[in-house]
Structure formats: structure tokens, C-alpha cells
Write a protein that holds these residues in place. Structure first.
Motif, short mmCIF file in Angstrom:
data_model
loop_
_atom_site.label_atom_id
_atom_site.label_comp_id
_atom_site.label_asym_id
_atom_site.label_seq_id
_atom_site.Cartn_x
_atom_site.Cartn_y
_atom_site.Cartn_z
N CYS A 1 12.46 -19.43 27.28
CA CYS A 1 11.64 -18.35 26.74
C CYS A 1 12.49 -17.12 26.44
CB CYS A 1 10.53 -17.99 27.72
SG CYS A 1 9.41 -16.71 27.13
N ALA A 2 13.32 -16.71 27.38
CA ALA A 2 14.16 -15.53 27.17
C ALA A 2 15.07 -15.71 25.97
CB ALA A 2 14.98 -15.23 28.42
N GLU A 3 15.68 -16.89 25.85
CA GLU A 3 16.59 -17.13 24.73
C GLU A 3 15.85 -17.21 23.40
OE1 GLU A 3 20.25 -17.58 24.05
OE2 GLU A 3 19.68 -16.03 25.49
N SER A 4 14.65 -17.79 23.39
CA SER A 4 13.90 -17.85 22.13
C SER A 4 13.53 -16.44 21.66
CB SER A 4 12.66 -18.72 22.28
OG SER A 4 11.74 -18.17 23.20
N VAL A 5 13.19 -15.57 22.60
CA VAL A 5 12.88 -14.18 22.24
C VAL A 5 14.13 -13.48 21.71
CG1 VAL A 5 12.19 -11.93 23.14
CG2 VAL A 5 10.92 -13.99 23.80
N ARG A 6 15.25 -13.66 22.40
CA ARG A 6 16.49 -13.04 21.93
C ARG A 6 16.87 -13.52 20.54
NH1 ARG A 6 21.44 -14.29 20.91
NH2 ARG A 6 21.20 -16.43 21.67
N PRO B 1 3.31 -17.51 14.95
CA PRO B 1 3.62 -18.92 15.24
C PRO B 1 4.49 -19.05 16.48
CG PRO B 1 5.00 -18.12 13.46
CD PRO B 1 4.00 -17.04 13.74
N LYS B 2 4.23 -20.08 17.26
CA LYS B 2 5.03 -20.39 18.44
C LYS B 2 6.26 -21.18 18.01
CE LYS B 2 3.79 -23.78 21.00
NZ LYS B 2 3.04 -24.67 21.90
N ALA B 3 7.41 -20.83 18.55
CA ALA B 3 8.63 -21.60 18.30
C ALA B 3 9.60 -21.32 19.44
CB ALA B 3 9.25 -21.23 16.96
N THR B 4 10.36 -22.33 19.83
CA THR B 4 11.35 -22.15 20.88
C THR B 4 12.77 -22.41 20.40
OG1 THR B 4 10.98 -24.43 21.63
CG2 THR B 4 9.75 -22.69 22.75
N GLY B 5 12.97 -23.37 19.51
CA GLY B 5 14.30 -23.69 19.01
C GLY B 5 14.70 -22.77 17.86
N GLU B 6 15.99 -22.53 17.74
CA GLU B 6 16.47 -21.60 16.71
C GLU B 6 16.10 -22.06 15.30
OE1 GLU B 6 20.51 -19.22 15.32
OE2 GLU B 6 20.56 -20.55 17.08
N ALA B 7 16.18 -23.37 15.03
CA ALA B 7 15.87 -23.86 13.68
C ALA B 7 14.43 -23.55 13.30
CB ALA B 7 16.14 -25.36 13.59
N HIS B 8 13.50 -23.79 14.22
CA HIS B 8 12.09 -23.52 13.92
C HIS B 8 11.82 -22.02 13.83
CE1 HIS B 8 10.85 -27.70 15.63
NE2 HIS B 8 11.21 -27.76 14.38
N ILE B 9 12.47 -21.25 14.69
CA ILE B 9 12.30 -19.80 14.64
C ILE B 9 12.71 -19.27 13.28
CG2 ILE B 9 13.28 -17.64 15.54
CD1 ILE B 9 13.32 -19.03 18.32
N ARG B 10 13.86 -19.70 12.79
CA ARG B 10 14.36 -19.22 11.50
C ARG B 10 13.54 -19.78 10.34
NH1 ARG B 10 19.04 -16.42 11.73
NH2 ARG B 10 20.21 -16.49 13.69
N ASP B 11 13.11 -21.04 10.47
CA ASP B 11 12.30 -21.64 9.41
C ASP B 11 11.00 -20.87 9.23
OD1 ASP B 11 11.85 -24.08 7.58
OD2 ASP B 11 10.03 -24.04 8.80
N ASN B 12 10.32 -20.53 10.33
CA ASN B 12 9.07 -19.78 10.22
C ASN B 12 9.29 -18.43 9.55
OD1 ASN B 12 7.66 -21.84 11.50
ND2 ASN B 12 7.72 -20.86 13.51
N LEU B 13 10.37 -17.77 9.88
CA LEU B 13 10.65 -16.47 9.29
C LEU B 13 10.84 -16.58 7.78
CD1 LEU B 13 11.07 -13.50 10.19
CD2 LEU B 13 13.53 -13.98 10.27
N GLY B 14 11.29 -17.74 7.33
CA GLY B 14 11.49 -17.96 5.90
C GLY B 14 10.22 -17.91 5.08
#
Length: 269
Positions: free
Chosen positions: A20-25, A222-235
Motif C-alpha cells: 500500500c505504501a509503495e503504491s501510494v508513493r 480506480p484501485k491499483a497496486t502495481g506500477e503498470a496499472h497505476i500508470r495505465d489508469n493515469l493515461g
């Protein structure tokens, strides 16, 4: 109406502290500026750790949490004590947005929302929101609040389009915040979404989020934990759907709700 970042990081079920902490960072350093949590998620400590780790000034961030009707309760003193406990876990001295998580349990519009107004007056909370309300409960809340209603959070996605609630937000000039905007992953199985995604060389998640963001007053978490999904959603912010795309999704007649609890307003009657 003050701006709310269009895309925020949802953290429901993100309960492993380090993940959780890393996904937020990662999200904050990738460009997210809105983080959404709740007392009920049991991850406010980890969210706070992620905020602390991120190389992003606090004044650029919009942090939201929710007071739960069971975990602390929604009586006046319980709201105050719950918010103070949340701030301590988050490591913050104020909150940008505080929600009533559900209008159940000991929720009482007059008593509960008076406590929210007090928190605003004390400078501990900047904005007041509610979650999982009906139009009738939204009207009642606005009648009791001295502070303007800033946001209403509700499950919203292509299979639960919430036209009436979105229209209510537009009419009264507050934010409609869509949670579970990917329909718990169901959008990846929808041919309408997949075909539009292929045509735009985008992901199904980006299409669903961009469709929601094409609606006035709507933001998404949107919920996301992995970096790829986090960046994909932002796109999704860079994807512009044409009117045909928007109308095709709007025309989906199937409806499915994924979040339920006893006493939810939509169960009444």
C-alpha cells in the motif's frame, strides 16, 4: 466549485502495509495528486507512509478518508474522535476531504453533519463529502450542512451509470466521485469497451475511465497496486473519446452493481 483532481488512487483492499505504501508513493510520483482511503480499509497508516515517502509537497496533494458508521460511529463525538484518529494514522494535521462512508448505523443528518461543520470550522477538514447516498439523502444533507457539499462518492461505471446521481451533482455543483470505475474488472470483458480500446490503441481501463471523465463534474478513484496499472489508469487523461464512443457506452443496457451492504439506500422500498 473548487477543483478536485480528475483521477485519484483508490486504496480499498490494499491492506498489505508495504504494498500500500509503495503504491501510494509510485502513484504520487507518477503524477496522481488525489489519494482516497477510509477508516474501514484499515490502511490509513500505510497510506500516510506512502505520502511521507513521496517526493511531492503536501500542499499539492488532495487526501480523502471516510468516517465509518461501525468502526467509530457517526454520533457527533464519534465523528470528531474518528477524524482525529485518522489524522494521527495518516500523519497529517488536516484532511482535504472527509466523507460519511455510509448513511447507516447511527447516522443522523443533523448530528453527524454538525460534527463535520465543526471540523471545518476547526481547520481539521477542508471539505465535506458523503458516500453511497440517494438523491433524497443528498438533499437532506445539503439542508443540514453549513459547509457546501463538496463531493458524493458512489459506485459508477459503464454497467452502473448513475445518471440521476450524476445529474444531481451537476445541478447542485458538487463532485460526483466514481468508485469501482472499472466494474471490478468487468469492463475488460465487455466487447463495447474492447472494440473502442482497440480503435484508439488504448486499454479497456483507459476507455472506461475516459468515458466517466467525459461527464461533467465526475472524477474517478480506480484501485491499483502495481506500477503498470497505476500508470495505465493515469493515461486515461490523455484519451479523448469521440461522440460515437461516448454514446455507444451510454447505450449499454445491462446493469450490474458490485457493492452492497444491509441498509443501503437503494434497497429501500
Amino acid at each position: 466549485m473548487q477543483d478536485l483532481p480528475e483521477i485519484g488512487l483508490g486504496t480499498w483492499e490494499n491492506t498489505d502495509p508495504e504494498t500500500c505504501a509503495e503504491s501510494v508513493r509510485i502513484a504520487l510520483e507518477a503524477g496522481y495528486r488525489h489519494v482516497d482511503t477510509a477508516q474501514h480499509y484499515e490502511n490509513e497508516d500505510a497510506v500516510g507512509e506512502g505520502i511521507a515517502r513521496a517526493d511531492v509537497p503536501r500542499e499539492e496533494l488532495f487526501v480523502a478518508t471516510k468516517v465509518h458508521p461501525v468502526r467509530f460511529g457517526l454520533a457527533h463525538s464519534e465523528v470528531i474522535e474518528g477524524l482525529e484518529a485518522s489524522l494521527d494514522r495518516l500523519g497529517l494535521d488536516r484532511l482535504d476531504l472527509l466523507y460519511v462512508h455510509w448513511p447507516v448505523g447511527n447516522y443522523d443528518a443533523a448530528e453527524t453533519l454538525q460534527a463535520f461543520d465543526e471540523l471545518v470550522d476547526r481547520g481539521l477538514v477542508d471539505h465535506v463529502g458523503v458516500s453511497n447516498f440517494s438523491e433524497e439523502l443528498l438533499d437532506e444533507a445539503m439542508d443540514h450542512l453549513d459547509s457546501p457539499l463538496f463531493a458524493h462518492q458512489a459506485e459508477t461505471h459503464p454497467l452502473l451509470q448513475q445518471d440521476d446521481l450524476v445529474a444531481h451533482a451537476q445541478e447542485h455543483d458538487y463532485h460526483h466521485v466514481a468508485y469501482s470505475p472499472l466494474a471490478r474488472g468487468r469492463v475488460f470483458e465487455m466487447p463495447e469497451i474492447s472494440e473502442i480500446a482497440e480503435r484508439h490503441d488504448a486499454s479497456a481501463a483507459q476507455v472506461s475511465l475516459a468515458w466517466l471523465l467525459s461527464r461533467e463534474n465526475v472524477s474517478v478513484v480506480p484501485k491499483a497496486t502495481g506500477e503498470a496499472h497505476i500508470r495505465d489508469n493515469l493515461g486515461a487523461l490523455d484519451l479523448e473519446l469521440d461522440e460515437e464512443d461516448v454514446e455507444r457506452i451510454r447505450g449499454i443496457e445491462r446493469e450490474e452493481r458490485f457493492v452492497e451492504r444491509d441498509g443501503a439506500p437503494w434497497q429501500e422500498g
